[in-house]
Every structure is written in structure tokens, then in C-alpha cells.
Write a protein that holds these residues in place. Sequence first.
Motif, mmCIF file in Angstrom:
data_model
loop_
_atom_site.group_PDB
_atom_site.id
_atom_site.type_symbol
_atom_site.label_atom_id
_atom_site.label_comp_id
_atom_site.label_asym_id
_atom_site.label_seq_id
_atom_site.Cartn_x
_atom_site.Cartn_y
_atom_site.Cartn_z
ATOM 1 N N LEU A 80 0.829 -1.206 0.000
ATOM 2 C CA LEU A 80 0.000 0.000 0.000
ATOM 3 C C LEU A 80 0.865 1.259 0.000
ATOM 4 C CD1 LEU A 80 -2.746 -1.094 2.575
ATOM 5 C CD2 LEU A 80 -2.964 -0.920 0.077
ATOM 6 N N LEU A 81 1.956 1.218 0.756
ATOM 7 C CA LEU A 81 2.857 2.374 0.791
ATOM 8 C C LEU A 81 3.457 2.637 -0.584
ATOM 9 C CD1 LEU A 81 4.332 4.493 2.527
ATOM 10 C CD2 LEU A 81 6.139 2.783 2.904
ATOM 11 N N GLU A 82 3.860 1.587 -1.271
ATOM 12 C CA GLU A 82 4.440 1.746 -2.604
ATOM 13 C C GLU A 82 3.426 2.354 -3.569
ATOM 14 O OE1 GLU A 82 6.600 -0.992 -6.092
ATOM 15 O OE2 GLU A 82 5.672 -1.932 -4.332
ATOM 16 N N ALA A 83 2.181 1.845 -3.566
ATOM 17 C CA ALA A 83 1.146 2.359 -4.466
ATOM 18 C C ALA A 83 0.823 3.818 -4.162
ATOM 19 C CB ALA A 83 -0.110 1.500 -4.356
ATOM 20 N N GLY A 84 0.711 4.142 -2.866
ATOM 21 C CA GLY A 84 0.374 5.511 -2.495
ATOM 22 C C GLY A 84 1.461 6.502 -2.866
ATOM 23 N N LEU A 85 2.712 6.117 -2.664
ATOM 24 C CA LEU A 85 3.816 7.025 -2.992
ATOM 25 C C LEU A 85 3.940 7.244 -4.496
ATOM 26 C CD1 LEU A 85 6.492 5.778 -0.431
ATOM 27 C CD2 LEU A 85 5.358 8.013 -0.448
ATOM 28 N N PHE A 86 3.727 6.209 -5.294
ATOM 29 C CA PHE A 86 3.768 6.396 -6.755
ATOM 30 C C PHE A 86 2.624 7.292 -7.225
ATOM 31 C CE2 PHE A 86 6.513 2.479 -7.345
ATOM 32 C CZ PHE A 86 7.568 3.184 -7.899
ATOM 33 N N GLY A 87 1.449 7.140 -6.606
ATOM 34 C CA GLY A 87 0.333 8.026 -6.948
ATOM 35 C C GLY A 87 0.632 9.474 -6.585
ATOM 36 N N LEU A 88 1.252 9.665 -5.398
ATOM 37 C CA LEU A 88 1.635 11.015 -4.961
ATOM 38 C C LEU A 88 2.644 11.631 -5.925
ATOM 39 C CD1 LEU A 88 1.610 13.263 -2.793
ATOM 40 C CD2 LEU A 88 3.446 11.999 -1.626
ATOM 41 N N ARG A 89 3.575 10.828 -6.436
ATOM 42 C CA ARG A 89 4.582 11.322 -7.382
ATOM 43 C C ARG A 89 3.929 11.917 -8.617
ATOM 44 N NH1 ARG A 89 7.188 10.564 -11.967
ATOM 45 N NH2 ARG A 89 5.653 9.056 -12.686
ATOM 46 N N ARG A 90 2.968 11.215 -9.183
ATOM 47 C CA ARG A 90 2.286 11.717 -10.385
ATOM 48 C C ARG A 90 1.493 12.978 -10.077
ATOM 49 N NH1 ARG A 90 1.903 8.746 -14.938
ATOM 50 N NH2 ARG A 90 2.822 6.661 -14.929
ATOM 51 N N TRP A 91 0.816 12.991 -8.953
ATOM 52 C CA TRP A 91 -0.010 14.150 -8.605
ATOM 53 C C TRP A 91 0.842 15.400 -8.429
ATOM 54 C CZ3 TRP A 91 -0.039 17.100 -4.069
ATOM 55 C CH2 TRP A 91 -1.091 18.020 -3.968
ATOM 56 N N MET A 92 2.031 15.242 -7.853
ATOM 57 C CA MET A 92 2.879 16.401 -7.575
ATOM 58 C C MET A 92 3.391 17.072 -8.842
ATOM 59 S SD MET A 92 5.205 15.088 -4.362
ATOM 60 C CE MET A 92 6.060 16.648 -4.237
ATOM 61 N N LEU A 93 3.561 16.311 -9.934
ATOM 62 C CA LEU A 93 4.198 16.868 -11.126
ATOM 63 C C LEU A 93 3.228 17.315 -12.209
ATOM 64 C CD1 LEU A 93 7.395 14.725 -11.847
ATOM 65 C CD2 LEU A 93 7.241 17.074 -11.062
ATOM 66 N N ALA A 94 1.975 16.897 -12.145
ATOM 67 C CA ALA A 94 1.048 17.147 -13.254
ATOM 68 C C ALA A 94 0.939 18.637 -13.588
ATOM 69 C CB ALA A 94 -0.317 16.554 -12.931
ATOM 70 N N LYS A 95 0.560 19.453 -12.634
ATOM 71 C CA LYS A 95 0.353 20.881 -12.895
ATOM 72 C C LYS A 95 1.656 21.631 -13.136
ATOM 73 C CE LYS A 95 -1.865 25.037 -11.056
ATOM 74 N NZ LYS A 95 -2.689 25.592 -9.941
ATOM 75 N N PRO A 96 2.707 21.444 -12.302
ATOM 76 C CA PRO A 96 3.963 22.178 -12.550
ATOM 77 C C PRO A 96 4.545 21.930 -13.936
ATOM 78 C CG PRO A 96 3.996 21.201 -10.362
ATOM 79 C CD PRO A 96 2.790 20.662 -11.052
ATOM 80 N N LEU A 97 4.478 20.691 -14.434
ATOM 81 C CA LEU A 97 5.036 20.415 -15.759
ATOM 82 C C LEU A 97 4.190 21.040 -16.861
ATOM 83 C CD1 LEU A 97 6.330 16.755 -15.476
ATOM 84 C CD2 LEU A 97 7.651 18.864 -15.593
ATOM 85 N N ALA A 98 2.887 21.108 -16.660
ATOM 86 C CA ALA A 98 2.037 21.785 -17.640
ATOM 87 C C ALA A 98 2.389 23.273 -17.708
ATOM 88 C CB ALA A 98 0.559 21.597 -17.283
ATOM 89 N N VAL A 99 2.669 23.874 -16.545
ATOM 90 C CA VAL A 99 3.074 25.285 -16.508
ATOM 91 C C VAL A 99 4.429 25.461 -17.189
ATOM 92 C CG1 VAL A 99 3.719 27.188 -14.987
ATOM 93 C CG2 VAL A 99 1.727 25.774 -14.437
ATOM 94 N N LEU A 100 5.369 24.541 -16.933
ATOM 95 C CA LEU A 100 6.693 24.614 -17.557
ATOM 96 C C LEU A 100 6.583 24.521 -19.075
ATOM 97 C CD1 LEU A 100 9.970 22.952 -16.492
ATOM 98 C CD2 LEU A 100 9.058 22.363 -18.715
ATOM 99 N N GLU A 101 5.760 23.592 -19.562
ATOM 100 C CA GLU A 101 5.601 23.443 -21.010
ATOM 101 C C GLU A 101 5.002 24.701 -21.618
ATOM 102 O OE1 GLU A 101 3.680 20.297 -24.245
ATOM 103 O OE2 GLU A 101 3.022 20.280 -22.155
ATOM 104 N N ARG A 102 4.029 25.279 -20.938
ATOM 105 C CA ARG A 102 3.409 26.512 -21.439
ATOM 106 C C ARG A 102 4.439 27.644 -21.500
ATOM 107 N NH1 ARG A 102 -0.581 29.346 -17.423
ATOM 108 N NH2 ARG A 102 1.456 29.847 -16.542
ATOM 109 N N ARG A 103 5.302 27.720 -20.491
ATOM 110 C CA ARG A 103 6.318 28.774 -20.465
ATOM 111 C C ARG A 103 7.317 28.583 -21.594
ATOM 112 N NH1 ARG A 103 11.018 29.329 -15.964
ATOM 113 N NH2 ARG A 103 12.077 31.145 -16.842
ATOM 114 N N MET A 104 7.774 27.357 -21.805
ATOM 115 C CA MET A 104 8.738 27.103 -22.875
ATOM 116 C C MET A 104 8.118 27.399 -24.237
ATOM 117 S SD MET A 104 10.765 23.655 -21.657
ATOM 118 C CE MET A 104 11.908 23.777 -23.045
ATOM 119 N N ARG A 105 6.887 26.957 -24.428
ATOM 120 C CA ARG A 105 6.227 27.208 -25.716
ATOM 121 C C ARG A 105 6.005 28.702 -25.919
ATOM 122 N NH1 ARG A 105 2.356 23.708 -25.294
ATOM 123 N NH2 ARG A 105 3.308 22.076 -26.580
ATOM 124 N N GLY A 106 5.680 29.411 -24.830
ATOM 125 C CA GLY A 106 5.507 30.858 -24.934
ATOM 126 C C GLY A 106 6.804 31.567 -25.302
#
Length: 592
Positions: A80-106
Motif C-alpha cells: 500500500l505504501l508503494e502504491a500511495g507514494l507512486f500516486g503522490l509522485r504523479r499528482w505532484m508533477l502534473a500541474k507544474p510540468l504543464a506550466v513549464l511546457e506553457r512557459r517554454m512554448r511561450g
Amino acid sequence: MPQHDTPAAPRSTIRSLLRLWPYARPIRWYLTGSTVSALLASLSALLIPLVLRHIVDGPVAHRDTAALWAPCALLLLFGLLEAGLFGLRRWMLAKPLAVLERRMRGDLYARLQRLPVSFHDRWASGQLLSRATSDMFTIRLFLAFPLVFLIVNSTVFLVGTGIMFSLDWQLAVIAMLPAAPLVVLCSYFERRYSAAARKAQDQNGDLATVIEESVLGIRILKSFGRHRTMAARYRAQAVELRGTELLKARLLANLWAVIVGLPEVALGTALAVGVWQVAEGHTTAGTLVGFLSTALALRWPIESLGWLLAYSNEAATATDRFFEVLDAPLADAGDRPAATDLTPRRDGLRFEGVRFRYPDAPADSPDLLQGVDLHVRPGETMALVGTTGSGKTTLTALVPRLYDTTGGRITLDGVDIRDLPRPRLRELVSMAFEEPTLFSASVRENVLMGAPDADDDALDRALRTAQADFVRNLPEGTATQVGEQGLSLSGGQRQRLALARAVVGSPEFLILDDPLSALDVHTEALVEAALREVLADTTALVVAHRPSTVQLADRVALLEDGRITAVGTHHDLLESCPAYRELMSGERSLAR
């Protein structure tokens, strides 16, 4: 279009990827948190073999079923700890990377807007489009997954190796025997895959160019029945891209076969030796189970190595392609920002010894413009005439600095145009091109690009001047969307809207490049009559091919062989200049 073969100079994947740091820095804590989450999840999986060792050597060996509950609950907790931590990893990066991509494209889009026209002359639009789309996706995915797991898997491999050595150093040595050949193979693979990845991404840009040209030129293709020719060109480009992608697949498959095969052979050997050790009493069954479970847990970090290296190379190539645009020099080298506006002196538009050659012209070719001297007086309309290819359009493009002169200078009311900030220069100088370009926007938005702050009265006056009253009959009037490239309108309608865009802001200097070529005789006469009112209050240079357009001007300048060879009124030049007379009468064309 620039050469996009693989550069001869060696490229460092790490050095290329480090260029992403200014963009990644604002989200560095999200990347760190994601990496820590993934690392903790992976390390928790490495604890499972130790629990299995305890189960085999403890409750199983002693046949104590009651003692199984605690370690089994611990295994569930680790899962359960492994599954929860991998889920947390994805959640933490979703929005920041979208912002980074928008900045680079801009930043990429902003850079494309600032780069000189000579840059866009050399680059195919599909190549630029692929950098703004597929390359951005590649970089974002690299930061989301390969970057994190290159760190995580390396750490897990080292920790797992330490666990194996702590359990049985002899079996660990056997399991680690493939390490040296794998390092050599990965180095060889990286060099070859990097070249193939760059080639594939450039070919993808070429394919995007073919598709874009086919869509924009669909009317031409259908009119001349050339759709099969373009389809054949598309297939040829697609076959080249397929070949390169298959080469990448073969490289990756070969690497994967060795990465998977060698460790499996080593693991099988370690298993055979371990069974012998258990049979001889040199080790326990629990130790062997723990060792094998740890080795199996390290299969993913090892097997993923090929994919992670491959994607890292693709991301490095995408980064190089992104920065090729950002590193392209701006046309600011000749700027001398000493003035911010025109002086009170009224001197009109002057060309003084202007020379010009295109940047990609052969070194031994003569300059297109070879010392142009011309004075358009304040409030005067000067017609510029000459044979096709004489440099008329190029000369007009120098005034708003779409290109920079290679010699001489151009002044507006006595101020060198290089002393004016480009935004201010382009407020003072307005242009209408022979080939009108409209955007996927409304009529109003297209016209007001010439003066964003203009009011409705100015818009109406500009439309009346250009005889563009046809917009009133469009479904939504000036709010009607004209479609991509304005292809929903006729050539004459597009040209009239482009003319309205040029005059809507009542510019001090007006450059018109044969703006009436697509109009019928009746509409041309109406536009010319309305234009006379506009031209009375501005200094204008008008490229003209027809006598009717020439008669709009106060004086006429003849451009021949890169120089102004005659200046005068239309009637004076007809009487005194044979070359001008031949040009206006068409005698030269008939003689040819």
C-alpha cells in the motif's frame, strides 16, 4: 531551410539537458518531492525480500502459522505504501510540468515573433511547428518520468546490490558479472541512438511541412490535379521517417535483448549455485529466497535502462532543437538606440547609398541593391517602378526593417531608422503587400492589426478608402471570421482588407507594394480616388506596375540594375526616359 543533418561536433546529452535548468528551477521542489516519493516507493519494495527471508527461515521453517500474521500484514503495508507514494509522485508533477511546457512554448513563440524575416526565409514552417508541439511533449515527458527514474533506479540498484552482497557476497558477484559489458554497450548505443533520434525529429518536421503545404495549397493541388504528386511526396517522406524509426527500434531492441539476456543468464547461474549452497548447508533457504527476490526486484531498474537512455537522448535532441531557435541571433546588431522618435525636422523618406544582399546569397554574386539614392519629400507620393526582379519589393521591405541594409542608410525625417526602436518605427511606417495575408480572425481584428487602438470611425474610414464595403454583406459584418489565410474571400477582397489595415492608423509613412493588382478596373478606379485623400496627408512610397497606379504619385522613380536611374513626373519620364517609356507601354516585353 537550415541544414539539419547531425552535427559533426560531438554532442553531450547531459550538457544539452542541463540547458533545461532555468525552466526547471521554479519547479525544482516539485521534482525533488516526486523523486523522493518514487525513491521511497521503490525502496519499500526492496524491504519485501527481507520480510520473505524472515518468513521462510522463521514461521515456515518452524511450522509456526500463528507467526505469519505479522509479516504478512507488513507485506500488505509495504504494498500500500508503494502504491500511495507512486500516486503522490504523479499528482505532484502534473500541474507544474504543464506550466513549464506553457512557459517554454511561450518563449519559443515570442522568439519566433522577434526573429528577423531572413530567419523565417530559411526555416520551413513544419520544422518550427514540430519544435512547438512534439518536441515540447518529449521534454515534458522526460521531466515527468525518465529524469526521475534515472535517479530513482540508479539509487535502487545500488541499494539492492548492497542488500544482495549482505545476504551472500558470492552470489552477488555472479549476479554483477554483466555490469561491465552493459556499461560499454550503453555507451555505444547512446552515440548511435542520438544520431538516429535527431534525424527522426528533423524528418518529422519535414513531414509536418508537407502536410501544412498540402492543406494551405489544396486549391492549387486540386486545380492542377497534382494531389497524387503531393501524395507521392508525402509517402516518400513518410517512408524515410519510417526507416529511421525502424533503425531506432532495432537499436533499442538489440540493447534490450542484451540488457535482459545477460542478467537473466547471470541470475540463472546464481540460482544454481545458491541451490547447491543450500543443499550443502552453506546458506539457508530463506537467504536464497531473499537474494533471488532482491535480484528480481532489480530487474525493472536494469531493464528500464535502455528505454531511459533512449528517451533521454530524444529529450536532449528536442532540447537542442528548442534552443536552436532561442539561440538564433536577433536582428538588433545594427541598432543604435540614440533616438526614441522623429525630430521636428520635416525631411520625408531618404535612401542614401543603400546596398543590400540576402544573407544566403552566393558570396560571388552582386548586391541586389547597389547604391540606391532616393528622396521622397514630406507629404509626397513617390511611385517606384522597374522590371520584375529589379528589387522594388526588397527596397520597400528595408524601410520597416524587415531586412537590414548591408550598406548606406535610410532616414525618416532625418533620423536613421536604426536609431529608432523597432516598435516605434513600425508605428510610423505602415505597409500593404502585394500578397495579402489575413489571419483566422474577424474582419475587424484583421484590419485593426494596423492600429489596435483605432475606434469604429477609423475602421469605417479605412474600409471606405479600400472600397471594402463588401464586409457589410458578410453574415456578421466586421465580426465575420475570414478563415485561415482569408481563403473564404476572393483575392481582390483580401487585398482591399490588407489596404484598409495599412491606412487605418493614418500613418506618417505609407509603403504600398502594388496594392491594387488583384482589383478589377472599376474597383481600382474607386480605390485610387479614395486613396488620393489618404496620400495627401502622408509620405508614401508605392510600388507600381500599371500606369493607373503610377498616376497616383507626385513623382516616379525608375529602379534598374540595383540603382535609381531616373526620377520625375510620369509625363516627364515618358518624354525623356526611353526605358521608362518602354516599361509603361510594354514595348520591351513585346520585343522579348
